[in-house]
Design a protein around this motif. Sequence first.
Motif, PDB file in Angstrom:
ATOM      1  N   ALA A  97      20.118 -16.420  75.694  1.00  0.00           N
ATOM      2  CA  ALA A  97      19.468 -17.680  75.349  1.00  0.00           C
ATOM      3  C   ALA A  97      19.244 -17.786  73.848  1.00  0.00           C
ATOM      4  CB  ALA A  97      18.124 -17.778  76.081  1.00  0.00           C
ATOM      5  N   THR A 179      24.281 -23.953  68.826  1.00  0.00           N
ATOM      6  CA  THR A 179      23.337 -22.856  68.558  1.00  0.00           C
ATOM      7  C   THR A 179      24.018 -21.583  68.085  1.00  0.00           C
ATOM      8  OG1 THR A 179      23.315 -21.957  70.816  1.00  0.00           O
ATOM      9  CG2 THR A 179      21.788 -23.759  70.335  1.00  0.00           C
ATOM     10  N   THR A 199      18.309 -22.210  67.701  1.00  0.00           N
ATOM     11  CA  THR A 199      18.129 -23.660  67.749  1.00  0.00           C
ATOM     12  C   THR A 199      17.791 -24.228  66.373  1.00  0.00           C
ATOM     13  OG1 THR A 199      15.808 -23.346  68.364  1.00  0.00           O
ATOM     14  CG2 THR A 199      17.392 -23.630  70.162  1.00  0.00           C
ATOM     15  N   TYR A 232      22.253 -25.927  74.770  1.00  0.00           N
ATOM     16  CA  TYR A 232      20.863 -25.537  74.965  1.00  0.00           C
ATOM     17  C   TYR A 232      20.107 -26.673  75.643  1.00  0.00           C
ATOM     18  CZ  TYR A 232      16.105 -24.007  73.989  1.00  0.00           C
ATOM     19  OH  TYR A 232      14.799 -23.619  74.126  1.00  0.00           O
ATOM     20  N   PRO A 233      19.308 -26.369  76.656  1.00  0.00           N
ATOM     21  CA  PRO A 233      18.899 -25.036  77.123  1.00  0.00           C
ATOM     22  C   PRO A 233      19.909 -24.348  78.029  1.00  0.00           C
ATOM     23  CG  PRO A 233      17.789 -26.719  78.397  1.00  0.00           C
ATOM     24  CD  PRO A 233      18.546 -27.446  77.333  1.00  0.00           C
TER      25      PRO A 233
END
Length: 377
Positions: A97, A179, A199, A232-233
Motif C-alpha cells: 500500500a 503513487t 500519495t 490508490y487506495p
Amino acid sequence: MGKNLLKRVTGTLAAAVVSLAAVDSMQQAASQVGVGGVLTALGSMISSPTAAAGAWGQMLQQNSTQYAQTVDENDFDSGFWTELPKDSELLPSPTPAPQETPAAPPAPAVQPEGSLPIKEAHYEQGSGKLYVPCGAATIKNNTKLSPEEVAAQVGQPLPFSIEKNSSQPQVLIMHTHTTETYQLDDNLWYSPDFSARSTDTAVNMAAVGAEMVAQLNAAGINTVQDITLHDYPSYTGSYERSNATVKKWLTEYPSIKVVLDVHRDAIEYKDGTRVKPIAEINGMKAAQVMIICGADKGGNLPNFRENLKFAAAWQNQMESMFPGLTRPVLFDYRYYNQDLTTGSLLIEVGGHANSVEEAKYSGKLVGQALAALFTGQ
C-alpha cells in the motif's frame, strides 16, 4: 572572563567526543575503505570534526560506487530481473500500500544495518537481430513483426499535428500508477521497509510529469496534467480507471493529440539488490528512460503503427539531444490504453532505486526533447 573560559572548555570536550565516536565508526568500516583512507579521514577529523564527517560519508559512497557492476540488458530477457506488475489483470496481487512520505532524515554516512544494496547501471543502445536502428537510438522488437516492418515506421512523419500557442490543450500527461515513487536520498542502499510508493505528489510520478509539463508549456505547447491517484487506495483496476480518465479529457478537449502515461520502472536482482539506470547529462545524474509502445494483438491496437512512428521520432530526438539518456524503445504486445489516440505512449522514467531528483531532472530533459520534436527547434 570566567564564562568565556567555560564555553571554550565545553566546546573542546564536545569536539573530542565527536572525534572519538567517529574513530570507532572508522574502525568498523576500515575493511571497506582501507587503512590509508581511515588515517586520512582521522587526521581531518582532529582538525575539523564537522567538515570531516561529510568527507567520510562521501569516501564510503565513492568506494561503494567503484564496485558497482554494469548490468547487461540481456539479463532482463532471461528472467534475471523482476519487475513490479504493470497490469492488474496479469498479476492480481496488489503491491504494498502507498504511504505518506515523511520528511527525509539526513543520510547516514555508513550503510544502516538491515538495509539492502543499490547498484548503478547504464543501458546501452542494443544491437543484433532484436534491435532496429532508430536514428541515434534503437527499438527492441519483441513482436512477431519482421525488422523490416518495424523499420518502415522509422523516420515517418508524425501521425498528428501539434498546434503551437494554441488556446486548447494539445498534450495530456497522466499516470496510471501515480503513487510510484523513488529513493528520497541518493544512496547506494535502501530500506526493505520502504514500499517505493507514496500519495505525496511532490515525490511520486506527478512530480516527474510536472517537469515535463513545464518544459512543453514554456515552448508554447499547451499541455495539461492529470494527477488522479488511479492506483490508490486499490492497485487492482488501475488501467480501467485511467482509461476512463483519458476518455473524459478527450471528450472535453478533442484538441488533445498526445497522451503520455508516465511511470517508473522497478529493476531488482533476485537477491534483493536494486538497480538504478543512470546517465550523466551535462555533469548531472539523470535517470535513464524507456518508451514502451504496444503492438496489436487480436485487434486491440489497430493503429499501433502510428504510435510506433511517434515513439521512433521521440526516441531519436531524446538520444540525439542527450546521448545516453534513453534505453531502447520496448516494442511489445502491451496494451496500456494506447488505442485512445495515435499519439499514445508509456514512458518509464528511471526505476525505484533512482533518487527523486534524478527522476525529476530526466523529466525536464524528456520534456525539452519532446518540445523540440513538436516545434522543429
